[in-house]
Design an enzyme around this catalytic site. Structure first.
Site, mmCIF file in Angstrom:
data_model
loop_
_atom_site.group_PDB
_atom_site.id
_atom_site.type_symbol
_atom_site.label_atom_id
_atom_site.label_comp_id
_atom_site.label_asym_id
_atom_site.label_seq_id
_atom_site.Cartn_x
_atom_site.Cartn_y
_atom_site.Cartn_z
ATOM 1 N N ARG A 159 -9.931 0.517 8.531
ATOM 2 C CA ARG A 159 -9.374 -0.751 8.986
ATOM 3 C C ARG A 159 -10.338 -1.544 9.775
ATOM 4 N NH1 ARG A 159 -3.409 0.435 8.720
ATOM 5 N NH2 ARG A 159 -2.452 -1.537 9.441
ATOM 6 N N LYS A 195 0.824 -1.394 -0.026
ATOM 7 C CA LYS A 195 -0.001 0.071 0.041
ATOM 8 C C LYS A 195 0.909 1.348 0.064
ATOM 9 C CE LYS A 195 -2.204 -0.964 3.847
ATOM 10 N NZ LYS A 195 -1.336 -2.341 4.286
ATOM 11 N N ARG A 252 -0.101 -8.848 13.628
ATOM 12 C CA ARG A 252 -0.671 -7.973 12.630
ATOM 13 C C ARG A 252 -1.350 -8.615 11.497
ATOM 14 N NH1 ARG A 252 4.516 -4.881 10.715
ATOM 15 N NH2 ARG A 252 2.971 -3.856 9.322
ATOM 16 N N ARG A 309 11.909 -5.651 4.913
ATOM 17 C CA ARG A 309 11.900 -4.040 4.573
ATOM 18 C C ARG A 309 12.523 -3.369 5.388
ATOM 19 N NH1 ARG A 309 5.771 -1.843 5.443
ATOM 20 N NH2 ARG A 309 6.151 -2.591 7.463
ATOM 21 N N ARG A 343 11.516 -1.119 11.181
ATOM 22 C CA ARG A 343 10.411 -0.714 11.833
ATOM 23 C C ARG A 343 10.126 -1.475 13.179
ATOM 24 N NH1 ARG A 343 5.249 0.594 7.871
ATOM 25 N NH2 ARG A 343 4.230 -0.682 9.586
HETATM 26 P P1 AP5 Z 1 4.982 -1.653 1.957
HETATM 27 O O1 AP5 Z 1 4.659 -0.799 0.521
HETATM 28 O O2 AP5 Z 1 5.457 -0.900 3.056
HETATM 29 O O3 AP5 Z 1 3.574 -2.235 2.587
HETATM 30 P P2 AP5 Z 1 2.254 -1.861 3.123
HETATM 31 O O4 AP5 Z 1 1.008 -2.657 2.714
HETATM 32 O O5 AP5 Z 1 2.287 -0.242 3.251
HETATM 33 O O6 AP5 Z 1 2.645 -2.308 4.655
HETATM 34 P P3 AP5 Z 1 2.541 -1.553 5.996
HETATM 35 O O7 AP5 Z 1 3.327 -2.693 7.228
HETATM 36 O O8 AP5 Z 1 3.007 -0.245 6.231
HETATM 37 O O9 AP5 Z 1 1.094 -1.737 6.366
HETATM 38 P P4 AP5 Z 1 0.448 -1.983 7.780
HETATM 39 O O10 AP5 Z 1 -0.971 -1.529 7.225
HETATM 40 O O11 AP5 Z 1 0.537 -3.277 8.321
HETATM 41 O O12 AP5 Z 1 1.131 -0.669 8.293
HETATM 42 P P5 AP5 Z 1 0.572 0.638 8.732
HETATM 43 O O13 AP5 Z 1 1.839 1.568 8.659
HETATM 44 O O14 AP5 Z 1 -0.315 1.215 7.828
HETATM 45 O O15 AP5 Z 1 5.815 -2.864 1.322
HETATM 46 C C1 AP5 Z 1 6.271 -3.844 2.327
HETATM 47 C C2 AP5 Z 1 7.707 -4.431 1.919
HETATM 48 O O16 AP5 Z 1 7.457 -5.071 0.570
HETATM 49 C C3 AP5 Z 1 8.678 -3.142 1.667
HETATM 50 O O17 AP5 Z 1 9.930 -3.709 1.939
HETATM 51 C C4 AP5 Z 1 8.422 -3.092 0.000
HETATM 52 O O18 AP5 Z 1 9.648 -2.675 -0.773
HETATM 53 C C5 AP5 Z 1 7.998 -4.377 -0.761
HETATM 54 N N1 AP5 Z 1 7.189 -4.389 -1.785
HETATM 55 C C6 AP5 Z 1 6.125 -3.374 -1.883
HETATM 56 N N2 AP5 Z 1 5.519 -3.984 -2.925
HETATM 57 C C7 AP5 Z 1 6.308 -5.245 -3.641
HETATM 58 C C8 AP5 Z 1 6.033 -5.872 -4.880
HETATM 59 N N3 AP5 Z 1 5.165 -6.022 -5.559
HETATM 60 N N4 AP5 Z 1 6.910 -7.114 -4.946
HETATM 61 C C9 AP5 Z 1 7.925 -7.288 -4.032
HETATM 62 N N5 AP5 Z 1 8.215 -6.434 -2.920
HETATM 63 C C10 AP5 Z 1 7.363 -5.356 -2.726
HETATM 64 O O19 AP5 Z 1 0.195 0.607 10.475
HETATM 65 C C11 AP5 Z 1 0.777 0.326 11.279
HETATM 66 C C12 AP5 Z 1 0.306 0.371 12.573
HETATM 67 O O20 AP5 Z 1 -0.539 1.473 13.051
HETATM 68 C C13 AP5 Z 1 -0.931 -0.664 12.856
HETATM 69 O O21 AP5 Z 1 -0.421 -1.879 12.997
HETATM 70 C C14 AP5 Z 1 -1.735 -0.139 13.889
HETATM 71 O O22 AP5 Z 1 -1.249 -0.371 15.095
HETATM 72 C C15 AP5 Z 1 -1.822 1.216 13.453
HETATM 73 N N6 AP5 Z 1 -2.710 1.946 12.484
HETATM 74 C C16 AP5 Z 1 -2.659 2.426 11.318
HETATM 75 N N7 AP5 Z 1 -3.634 2.836 10.785
HETATM 76 C C17 AP5 Z 1 -4.728 2.355 11.713
HETATM 77 C C18 AP5 Z 1 -6.230 2.350 11.537
HETATM 78 N N8 AP5 Z 1 -6.629 2.857 10.548
HETATM 79 N N9 AP5 Z 1 -6.922 1.981 12.838
HETATM 80 C C19 AP5 Z 1 -6.252 1.592 13.806
HETATM 81 N N10 AP5 Z 1 -4.855 1.566 13.947
HETATM 82 C C20 AP5 Z 1 -4.234 1.792 12.952
#
Ligand code: AP5
Length: 224
Positions: free
Chosen positions: A91, A16, A174, A130, A163
């Site tokens: 979410r 994402k 997660r 990552r 991270r």
């Molecule tokens: P990346 O693009 O970083 O993936 P992502 O989907 O953005 O992953 P996140 O871990 O950031 O998502 P998340 O939803 O768990 O965390 P968030 O920060 O939102 O890609 C991942 C890796 O793969 C990278 O190394 C990249 O290079 C590689 N890659 C990407 N595409 C690829 C491909 N096509 N092929 C190969 N490699 C690839 O949330 C963190 C925390 O915040 C949550 O756990 C929660 O505690 C809190 N939080 C956030 N939003 C909310 C909400 N709405 N409600 C409640 N709590 C929340």
């Protein structure tokens, strides 16, 4: 399309953030990633950050009442008048309902919820490798998208870090949280006719091309 109100949906590590960065450049729309917003709040030591940290470190979601206001305030802002890209929100069904009400109140609607679909095994591989830019959150992967110089961001030269929630036991939790709380949103948006699926197991470039192609199709349909 008069405006583009886009949600990026998918498990942790589905790409994402990777795609959000690209789409933001292509469409010149504000990009709101709740994970980034919360990590910035933690780093600044704000009240939001202090509340969020314990949930984030465990891999749990922060409570709906904490996060809904954070996004509502941005969606209502002048910056988002022509549309926005949401990453990591909604979410839960509660958050999706709140966003729906917010949009209705503004006389607007969600254009598309794009599900970036990848398997749990792929999530574990991706998050395990990552590396994230400590300053601006740019994203790399030790195998799939390595930086030119180890542990240095290609874009801004800042240090790359692992991270806190990319530890193996937190990654597993997660994923469980995703299946329990967030996956129901796939049906939620399908029922509302706005769900679009993209195969997230492809190369990042190809995933991006497919998202752009489906947004172009939506635009054509709207003009017919
Ligand atoms: P990346 O693009 O970083 O993936 P992502 O989907 O953005 O992953 P996140 O871990 O950031 O998502 P998340 O939803 O768990 O965390 P968030 O920060 O939102 O890609 C991942 C890796 O793969 C990278 O190394 C990249 O290079 C590689 N890659 C990407 N595409 C690829 C491909 N096509 N092929 C190969 N490699 C690839 O949330 C963190 C925390 O915040 C949550 O756990 C929660 O505690 C809190 N939080 C956030 N939003 C909310 C909400 N709405 N409600 C409640 N709590 C929340």
């Amino acid at each position: 399309m008069s405006e583009l109100n886009l949600i990026l949906l998918g498990p942790p590590g589905s790409g994402k953030g990777t795609q959000g960065e690209r789409l933001q450049e292509d469409f010149r729309l504000p990009y709101y990633a709740t994970g980034d917003i919360l990590r910035a709040a933690v780093a600044e030591g704000t009240e939001l950050g202090r509340t969020a940290k314990e949930y984030m470190d465990r891999g749990d979601l922060v409570p709906d009442e904490v996060i809904i206001g954070v996004i509502a305030e941005r969606v209502e802002g002048a910056e988002a008048a022509d549309g926005f890209i949401l990453d990591g929100f909604p979410r839960t069904v509660g958050q999706a309902d709140a966003l729906g009400e917010e949009m209705e109140g503004l006389g607007r609607s969600i254009t598309a919820a794009v599900l970036i679909d990848v398997s749990d095994e792929e999530v574990v591989r991706r998050l395990g490798g990552r590396r994230t830019c400590a300053k601006n959150g740019h994203i790399f992967h030790v195998d799939f998208d390595p930086p030119k110089n180890e542990d240095v961001c290609d874009i801004c030269g800042a240090r790359l870090i692992v991270r806190d929630d990319d530890k193996p036991e937190v990654i597993r939790h997660r994923l469980e949280t995703y299946h329990e709380k967030t996956k129901p949103l796939v049906d939620f948006y399908e029922e509302r006719g706005v769900l679009k699926r993209v195969d997230g197991s492809l190369e990042p470039e190809e995933v991006g091309n497919r998202i752009r192609a489906l947004l172009a199709t939506l635009r054509m349909e709207e003009e017919l």
